[in-house]
Design a protein around this motif. Structure first.
Motif, PDB file in Angstrom:
ATOM      1  N   TRP A  34      31.271  26.269  85.965  1.00 43.16           N
ATOM      2  CA  TRP A  34      31.544  26.207  87.400  1.00 43.16           C
ATOM      3  C   TRP A  34      33.046  25.991  87.583  1.00 43.16           C
ATOM      4  CZ3 TRP A  34      28.519  27.254  91.527  1.00 43.16           C
ATOM      5  CH2 TRP A  34      27.133  27.256  91.350  1.00 43.16           C
ATOM      6  N   PHE A  35      33.611  26.699  88.516  1.00 40.93           N
ATOM      7  CA  PHE A  35      35.024  26.600  88.852  1.00 40.93           C
ATOM      8  C   PHE A  35      35.155  26.460  90.363  1.00 40.93           C
ATOM      9  CE2 PHE A  35      36.942  27.871  84.785  1.00 40.93           C
ATOM     10  CZ  PHE A  35      35.814  28.327  84.123  1.00 40.93           C
ATOM     11  N   ARG A  36      36.339  26.091  90.796  1.00 32.43           N
ATOM     12  CA  ARG A  36      36.574  26.029  92.234  1.00 32.43           C
ATOM     13  C   ARG A  36      38.018  26.391  92.537  1.00 32.43           C
ATOM     14  NH1 ARG A  36      36.257  19.477  93.441  1.00 32.43           N
ATOM     15  NH2 ARG A  36      38.355  18.941  92.666  1.00 32.43           N
ATOM     16  N   GLN A  37      38.216  26.860  93.756  1.00 32.85           N
ATOM     17  CA  GLN A  37      39.568  27.189  94.200  1.00 32.85           C
ATOM     18  C   GLN A  37      39.733  26.736  95.637  1.00 32.85           C
ATOM     19  OE1 GLN A  37      40.786  31.281  93.684  1.00 32.85           O
ATOM     20  NE2 GLN A  37      42.948  30.697  93.729  1.00 32.85           N
ATOM     21  N   ALA A  38      40.654  25.822  95.835  1.00 30.77           N
ATOM     22  CA  ALA A  38      40.973  25.331  97.168  1.00 30.77           C
ATOM     23  C   ALA A  38      42.080  26.194  97.771  1.00 30.77           C
ATOM     24  CB  ALA A  38      41.414  23.876  97.093  1.00 30.77           C
ATOM     25  N   PRO A  39      42.186  26.214  99.087  1.00 30.55           N
ATOM     26  CA  PRO A  39      43.232  27.021  99.738  1.00 30.55           C
ATOM     27  C   PRO A  39      44.609  26.658  99.227  1.00 30.55           C
ATOM     28  CG  PRO A  39      41.664  26.231 101.358  1.00 30.55           C
ATOM     29  CD  PRO A  39      41.321  25.546 100.067  1.00 30.55           C
ATOM     30  N   GLY A  40      45.366  27.671  98.825  1.00 27.82           N
ATOM     31  CA  GLY A  40      46.725  27.449  98.368  1.00 27.82           C
ATOM     32  C   GLY A  40      46.849  26.891  96.969  1.00 27.82           C
ATOM     33  N   LYS A  41      45.728  26.756  96.282  1.00 26.16           N
ATOM     34  CA  LYS A  41      45.766  26.189  94.933  1.00 26.16           C
ATOM     35  C   LYS A  41      45.185  27.169  93.933  1.00 26.16           C
ATOM     36  CE  LYS A  41      45.535  21.333  96.305  1.00 26.16           C
ATOM     37  NZ  LYS A  41      44.851  20.027  96.062  1.00 26.16           N
ATOM     38  N   GLN A  66      24.961  19.713  90.790  1.00 21.80           N
ATOM     39  CA  GLN A  66      24.691  18.636  91.734  1.00 21.80           C
ATOM     40  C   GLN A  66      25.987  17.893  91.982  1.00 21.80           C
ATOM     41  OE1 GLN A  66      21.742  17.737  93.357  1.00 21.80           O
ATOM     42  NE2 GLN A  66      23.070  16.330  94.485  1.00 21.80           N
ATOM     43  N   MET A  67      26.373  17.815  93.227  1.00 23.17           N
ATOM     44  CA  MET A  67      27.638  17.176  93.590  1.00 23.17           C
ATOM     45  C   MET A  67      27.351  15.992  94.497  1.00 23.17           C
ATOM     46  SD  MET A  67      30.029  20.529  94.246  1.00 23.17           S
ATOM     47  CE  MET A  67      29.222  20.943  95.786  1.00 23.17           C
ATOM     48  N   ASN A  68      27.704  14.816  94.042  1.00 26.50           N
ATOM     49  CA  ASN A  68      27.496  13.584  94.802  1.00 26.50           C
ATOM     50  C   ASN A  68      28.830  12.939  95.126  1.00 26.50           C
ATOM     51  OD1 ASN A  68      24.686  13.912  94.469  1.00 26.50           O
ATOM     52  ND2 ASN A  68      24.727  12.792  92.533  1.00 26.50           N
ATOM     53  N   LYS A  69      28.808  12.028  96.083  1.00 30.53           N
ATOM     54  CA  LYS A  69      30.017  11.282  96.470  1.00 30.53           C
ATOM     55  C   LYS A  69      31.165  12.237  96.741  1.00 30.53           C
ATOM     56  CE  LYS A  69      28.617   7.348  93.603  1.00 30.53           C
ATOM     57  NZ  LYS A  69      28.991   6.469  92.463  1.00 30.53           N
ATOM     58  N   LEU A  70      30.903  13.239  97.520  1.00 30.23           N
ATOM     59  CA  LEU A  70      31.912  14.269  97.774  1.00 30.23           C
ATOM     60  C   LEU A  70      33.097  13.710  98.537  1.00 30.23           C
ATOM     61  CD1 LEU A  70      29.501  17.215  98.443  1.00 30.23           C
ATOM     62  CD2 LEU A  70      31.321  17.206  96.747  1.00 30.23           C
ATOM     63  N   LYS A  71      34.263  14.244  98.221  1.00 35.05           N
ATOM     64  CA  LYS A  71      35.512  13.814  98.809  1.00 35.05           C
ATOM     65  C   LYS A  71      36.161  14.985  99.548  1.00 35.05           C
ATOM     66  CE  LYS A  71      36.302  10.851  94.766  1.00 35.05           C
ATOM     67  NZ  LYS A  71      37.241  10.521  93.667  1.00 35.05           N
ATOM     68  N   PHE A  72      37.094  14.667 100.417  1.00 33.90           N
ATOM     69  CA  PHE A  72      37.813  15.721 101.137  1.00 33.90           C
ATOM     70  C   PHE A  72      38.397  16.737 100.152  1.00 33.90           C
ATOM     71  CE2 PHE A  72      37.319  14.078 105.243  1.00 33.90           C
ATOM     72  CZ  PHE A  72      37.648  12.727 105.288  1.00 33.90           C
ATOM     73  N   GLU A  73      38.935  16.239  99.047  1.00 34.20           N
ATOM     74  CA  GLU A  73      39.601  17.119  98.098  1.00 34.20           C
ATOM     75  C   GLU A  73      38.650  17.991  97.290  1.00 34.20           C
ATOM     76  OE1 GLU A  73      39.943  13.813  98.441  1.00 34.20           O
ATOM     77  OE2 GLU A  73      40.159  12.803  96.496  1.00 34.20           O
ATOM     78  N   ASP A  74      37.359  17.834  97.483  1.00 32.41           N
ATOM     79  CA  ASP A  74      36.392  18.720  96.845  1.00 32.41           C
ATOM     80  C   ASP A  74      36.200  20.009  97.633  1.00 32.41           C
ATOM     81  OD1 ASP A  74      34.464  15.821  95.982  1.00 32.41           O
ATOM     82  OD2 ASP A  74      35.746  17.010  94.646  1.00 32.41           O
ATOM     83  N   THR A  75      36.803  20.086  98.801  1.00 28.82           N
ATOM     84  CA  THR A  75      36.701  21.297  99.608  1.00 28.82           C
ATOM     85  C   THR A  75      37.312  22.477  98.863  1.00 28.82           C
ATOM     86  OG1 THR A  75      36.748  20.104 101.709  1.00 28.82           O
ATOM     87  CG2 THR A  75      37.457  22.409 101.733  1.00 28.82           C
ATOM     88  N   ALA A  76      36.518  23.521  98.687  1.00 32.93           N
ATOM     89  CA  ALA A  76      36.963  24.686  97.918  1.00 32.93           C
ATOM     90  C   ALA A  76      35.858  25.728  97.927  1.00 32.93           C
ATOM     91  CB  ALA A  76      37.278  24.290  96.481  1.00 32.93           C
ATOM     92  N   VAL A  77      36.195  26.900  97.440  1.00 31.59           N
ATOM     93  CA  VAL A  77      35.176  27.890  97.109  1.00 31.59           C
ATOM     94  C   VAL A  77      34.780  27.643  95.658  1.00 31.59           C
ATOM     95  CG1 VAL A  77      34.632  30.331  96.863  1.00 31.59           C
ATOM     96  CG2 VAL A  77      36.120  29.565  98.730  1.00 31.59           C
ATOM     97  N   TYR A  78      33.484  27.533  95.438  1.00 28.62           N
ATOM     98  CA  TYR A  78      32.959  27.240  94.107  1.00 28.62           C
ATOM     99  C   TYR A  78      32.359  28.506  93.503  1.00 28.62           C
ATOM    100  CZ  TYR A  78      33.670  22.263  94.715  1.00 28.62           C
ATOM    101  OH  TYR A  78      34.248  21.027  94.874  1.00 28.62           O
ATOM    102  N   TYR A  79      32.721  28.747  92.254  1.00 32.28           N
ATOM    103  CA  TYR A  79      32.285  29.937  91.544  1.00 32.28           C
ATOM    104  C   TYR A  79      31.533  29.542  90.270  1.00 32.28           C
ATOM    105  CZ  TYR A  79      36.010  32.139  94.297  1.00 32.28           C
ATOM    106  OH  TYR A  79      36.822  32.584  95.312  1.00 32.28           O
TER     107      TYR A  79
END
Length: 125
Positions: free
Chosen positions: A36-43, A82-95
């Motif tokens: 699993w990977f993720r990409q946040a805006p601008g990152k 499974q993603m728990n205790k999510l934080k603002f910085e977890d916002t991203a597109v997940y692949y």
């Protein structure tokens, strides 16, 4: 044709949970390590987690340890995050991504050749 389709993303409040699914078709999941990977805006895209083809070996990026859990059901050709205790910085597109491996114990944090289209996760109050 090998295909990976992510689902389960959405809008969640900080501290909340989501479970992402990665449904695969066109190949037998048993022979593939999954990441699993993720990409946040601008990152840049970053690794989140990986799981070996038999599910016995997993690995996580440091910021996800203790909060995220990767699992797989080869009979259902599906991998979960499974993603728990999510934080603002977890916002991203997940692949999710797949790569055929020759060993049960290989958990790849990079080097994937097959990718899904992604699912958006937004953590917001």
């Amino acid at each position: 044709q090998l295909q990976l389709v992510e689902s389960g993303g959405g809008l969640v409040q900080p501290g909340g949970s989501l479970r992402l699914s990665c449904a695969v078709s066109g190949f037998t999941l048993d022979y593939y390590a999954i990441g699993w990977f993720r990409q946040a805006p601008g990152k840049e895209r970053e690794v989140v987690s990986c799981i070996s083809r038999d599910g016995d070996v997993t690995n996580y990026a440091d910021s996800m340890k203790g909060r995220f859990t990767i699992s797989r059901d080869n009979a259902r050709n599906t991998v979960y995050l499974q993603m728990n205790k999510l934080k603002f910085e977890d916002t991203a597109v997940y692949y999710c991504a797949a790569e055929r491996v020759s060993s049960d114990v290989v958990c790849l944090m990079y080097g994937y050749g097959y990718w899904g289209q992604g699912t958006q996760v937004t953590v917001s109050s």
